[in-house]
Every structure is written in structure tokens, then in C-alpha cells.
Write a protein that holds these residues in place. Sequence first.
Motif, PDB file in Angstrom:
ATOM      1  N   VAL A  20      50.376  37.025  76.424  1.00  0.00           N
ATOM      2  CA  VAL A  20      51.487  36.263  76.966  1.00  0.00           C
ATOM      3  C   VAL A  20      52.836  36.916  76.801  1.00  0.00           C
ATOM      4  N   ALA A  21      53.011  37.595  75.615  1.00  0.00           N
ATOM      5  CA  ALA A  21      54.362  38.317  75.424  1.00  0.00           C
ATOM      6  C   ALA A  21      54.374  39.558  75.437  1.00  0.00           C
ATOM      7  N   ALA A  22      53.248  40.315  76.184  1.00  0.00           N
ATOM      8  CA  ALA A  22      53.043  41.596  76.236  1.00  0.00           C
ATOM      9  C   ALA A  22      54.425  42.418  76.878  1.00  0.00           C
ATOM     10  N   GLY A  23      54.534  43.478  75.999  1.00  0.00           N
ATOM     11  CA  GLY A  23      55.688  44.303  76.577  1.00  0.00           C
ATOM     12  C   GLY A  23      57.105  43.758  76.002  1.00  0.00           C
ATOM     13  N   ALA A  24      57.132  42.388  75.233  1.00  0.00           N
ATOM     14  CA  ALA A  24      58.448  41.933  74.904  1.00  0.00           C
ATOM     15  C   ALA A  24      58.765  43.106  73.708  1.00  0.00           C
ATOM     16  N   PRO A  25      60.418  43.484  73.891  1.00  0.00           N
ATOM     17  CA  PRO A  25      60.650  44.353  72.841  1.00  0.00           C
ATOM     18  C   PRO A  25      60.491  43.801  71.333  1.00  0.00           C
ATOM     19  N   PHE A  26      59.891  44.775  70.408  1.00  0.00           N
ATOM     20  CA  PHE A  26      59.613  44.443  69.110  1.00  0.00           C
ATOM     21  C   PHE A  26      58.586  43.669  68.872  1.00  0.00           C
ATOM     22  N   MET A  27      57.815  43.089  69.884  1.00  0.00           N
ATOM     23  CA  MET A  27      56.882  42.050  69.523  1.00  0.00           C
ATOM     24  C   MET A  27      55.803  42.202  68.602  1.00  0.00           C
ATOM     25  N   LEU A  28      55.356  43.759  68.640  1.00  0.00           N
ATOM     26  CA  LEU A  28      54.263  44.029  67.406  1.00  0.00           C
ATOM     27  C   LEU A  28      54.944  43.961  66.156  1.00  0.00           C
ATOM     28  N   ILE A  29      56.123  44.633  65.868  1.00  0.00           N
ATOM     29  CA  ILE A  29      56.649  44.415  64.673  1.00  0.00           C
ATOM     30  C   ILE A  29      57.060  43.198  64.099  1.00  0.00           C
ATOM     31  N   ALA A  30      57.665  42.366  65.259  1.00  0.00           N
ATOM     32  CA  ALA A  30      57.759  40.894  64.876  1.00  0.00           C
ATOM     33  C   ALA A  30      56.761  40.177  64.312  1.00  0.00           C
ATOM     34  N   SER A  31      55.434  40.423  64.935  1.00  0.00           N
ATOM     35  CA  SER A  31      54.224  39.562  64.378  1.00  0.00           C
ATOM     36  C   SER A  31      54.292  40.026  62.985  1.00  0.00           C
ATOM     37  N   ALA A  32      54.303  41.051  62.868  1.00  0.00           N
ATOM     38  CA  ALA A  32      54.193  41.819  61.399  1.00  0.00           C
ATOM     39  C   ALA A  32      54.833  41.412  60.444  1.00  0.00           C
ATOM     40  N   LEU A  33      56.171  41.338  60.527  1.00  0.00           N
ATOM     41  CA  LEU A  33      57.218  40.922  59.510  1.00  0.00           C
ATOM     42  C   LEU A  33      57.283  39.412  59.630  1.00  0.00           C
ATOM     43  N   ARG A  34      56.920  38.591  60.543  1.00  0.00           N
ATOM     44  CA  ARG A  34      57.139  37.159  60.445  1.00  0.00           C
ATOM     45  C   ARG A  34      55.783  36.783  59.540  1.00  0.00           C
ATOM     46  N   ARG A  35      54.534  37.484  59.787  1.00  0.00           N
ATOM     47  CA  ARG A  35      53.495  37.116  59.044  1.00  0.00           C
ATOM     48  C   ARG A  35      53.619  37.307  57.764  1.00  0.00           C
ATOM     49  N   SER A  36      54.058  38.776  57.341  1.00  0.00           N
ATOM     50  CA  SER A  36      54.215  39.078  55.958  1.00  0.00           C
ATOM     51  C   SER A  36      55.325  38.404  55.291  1.00  0.00           C
ATOM     52  N   ALA A  37      56.242  37.771  55.778  1.00  0.00           N
ATOM     53  CA  ALA A  37      57.359  37.272  55.220  1.00  0.00           C
ATOM     54  C   ALA A  37      57.054  35.557  55.124  1.00  0.00           C
ATOM     55  N   GLY A  38      56.047  35.315  55.804  1.00  0.00           N
ATOM     56  CA  GLY A  38      55.816  33.732  55.782  1.00  0.00           C
ATOM     57  C   GLY A  38      56.787  33.041  56.615  1.00  0.00           C
ATOM     58  N   LEU A  39      57.222  33.717  57.713  1.00  0.00           N
ATOM     59  CA  LEU A  39      58.012  32.967  58.631  1.00  0.00           C
ATOM     60  C   LEU A  39      57.814  31.742  59.471  1.00  0.00           C
ATOM     61  N   ASP A  40      56.559  32.167  59.706  1.00  0.00           N
ATOM     62  CA  ASP A  40      55.901  31.089  60.765  1.00  0.00           C
ATOM     63  C   ASP A  40      55.707  29.577  60.222  1.00  0.00           C
ATOM     64  N   GLY A  41      56.276  28.780  60.830  1.00  0.00           N
ATOM     65  CA  GLY A  41      56.407  27.405  60.186  1.00  0.00           C
ATOM     66  C   GLY A  41      57.453  26.997  59.081  1.00  0.00           C
ATOM     67  N   CYS A  42      58.410  27.796  59.047  1.00  0.00           N
ATOM     68  CA  CYS A  42      59.329  27.877  57.882  1.00  0.00           C
ATOM     69  C   CYS A  42      60.306  27.014  58.159  1.00  0.00           C
ATOM     70  N   VAL A  43      61.085  26.366  57.546  1.00  0.00           N
ATOM     71  CA  VAL A  43      62.329  25.544  57.856  1.00  0.00           C
ATOM     72  C   VAL A  43      63.410  26.400  57.798  1.00  0.00           C
ATOM     73  N   ASP A  44      63.759  27.120  56.649  1.00  0.00           N
ATOM     74  CA  ASP A  44      64.936  28.153  56.791  1.00  0.00           C
ATOM     75  C   ASP A  44      64.318  29.518  56.871  1.00  0.00           C
ATOM     76  N   GLU A  45      64.133  30.198  58.105  1.00  0.00           N
ATOM     77  CA  GLU A  45      63.766  31.253  58.471  1.00  0.00           C
ATOM     78  C   GLU A  45      64.422  32.246  57.602  1.00  0.00           C
ATOM     79  N   ARG A  46      66.104  32.341  57.746  1.00  0.00           N
ATOM     80  CA  ARG A  46      67.065  33.284  57.382  1.00  0.00           C
ATOM     81  C   ARG A  46      66.721  33.435  55.841  1.00  0.00           C
ATOM     82  N   ALA A  47      66.698  32.231  54.864  1.00  0.00           N
ATOM     83  CA  ALA A  47      66.432  32.485  53.778  1.00  0.00           C
ATOM     84  C   ALA A  47      64.968  33.019  53.338  1.00  0.00           C
ATOM     85  N   GLN A  48      64.092  32.610  53.966  1.00  0.00           N
ATOM     86  CA  GLN A  48      62.737  33.195  53.820  1.00  0.00           C
ATOM     87  C   GLN A  48      62.886  34.725  53.907  1.00  0.00           C
ATOM     88  N   LEU A  49      63.435  35.114  55.007  1.00  0.00           N
ATOM     89  CA  LEU A  49      63.475  36.641  55.349  1.00  0.00           C
ATOM     90  C   LEU A  49      64.486  37.257  54.082  1.00  0.00           C
TER      91      LEU A  49
END
Length: 188
Positions: free
Chosen positions: A16-45
Motif C-alpha cells: 500500500v505504501a510502496a515507494g513512500a520515502p523512507f518507508m522501509l526505515i520507518a517500519s524498522a525504527l518504529r518497530r524497534s522503538a516500540g512506537l506503534d500504538g504508543c501515546v507519546d511517540e516523541r518521548a518513546q523515540l
Amino acid sequence: DEVRDAEVLYGRGDAVAAGAPFMLIASALRRSAGLDGCVDERAQLDAYVARALTDPAVRARHLPLLGVLAGVHFDDAASEILRSARSDPELLAEAVKNAFVAWLKALAKPTLIVLEDVHWGDVPSLRLIESALALLSERPLLLLALARNLLPAERSARDGTWSRSPFFWVPGHPMIELGSRRLGIVGH
């Protein structure tokens, strides 16, 4: 997801998001940092990045740019570099690359980057990873990128991605029906 004595970044391409800039890295960072479903993404990152970038000034410089990669919004007031770079895509790409490389370099553990479905990925992520591999050649950093067909190789021939990286291609062969049945793929 957890491997002893290694930092594992696991990202995945998305049709669905094929080709969106930095999509592959975003999925890796978001998963590793535990951002999905997080209330305060900035604090978590921030907490995740602080494990490697322990100097508050260095972290403050790089965190908003890593936020760009992870899809976490930071106000331009949070970073002079971010404010300047938003009006210049080349400057933004360079600043993001520098932040990503600085963060990877600061990680205390060997790092494994696993990217699945790279055929649905994006060229900016691939170029960013290629730069990191080249700039951090003395650091224990391994990339495992999985894709259907030869898309990364074909892409390399077209735009130079991966051209400077020491990598091995392990060609896969189409799975026969018996192998698919054993894996439970056929009919699902």
C-alpha cells in the motif's frame, strides 16, 4: 525480535505504501522503538535513541531528524537543522543520513538490519542503508534484505543503489507446490 548481544532492526515493505520515502526505515525504527500504538511517540523515540546517543546535545541535534525517518513529528522549533532542511530536500536527505549514521555508530551492540519485502520498498531507504554500510564499514553491521524477483539488483542497475556495497546475492528459486504445501502456503 530479540537476539542476544545484537541490536535488531526489522522493517518490512508494504504494497500500500510502496515507494513512500523512507518507508522501509520507518517500519524498522518504529518497530524497534516500540512506537506503534504508543501515546507519546516523541518521548518513546527519545528514550529509545537515548540508549545509544547518551549525550543530550548530540541527541537533541539528531532526534528530530530520526523522527523524520520514523514518521514522528517534531516542530521545526525543536531543531535548527530540521527547520533549514524542510525547505531543501537535498539538505534534509543529508541531515537525515548524518543522524541515522551517527545513531547506528553509537549503538553499543553489533547491529542486524532485516528488511523483508524490499520489492515493496523505497529507493531513499535503500540509499540511506547503502550510505550507512559504506560509512560504517568498520562497525559490526549486517543487512539482510529479502525481496521477490531481482528487484534490488534491477534497481541497482538502473540507479546505482547498492553499487558500492560489498554484498552477496543469493538467488532464490520458485518454490514448487510440494514445498509450498509443507509451509502451509498453498490454498491460503
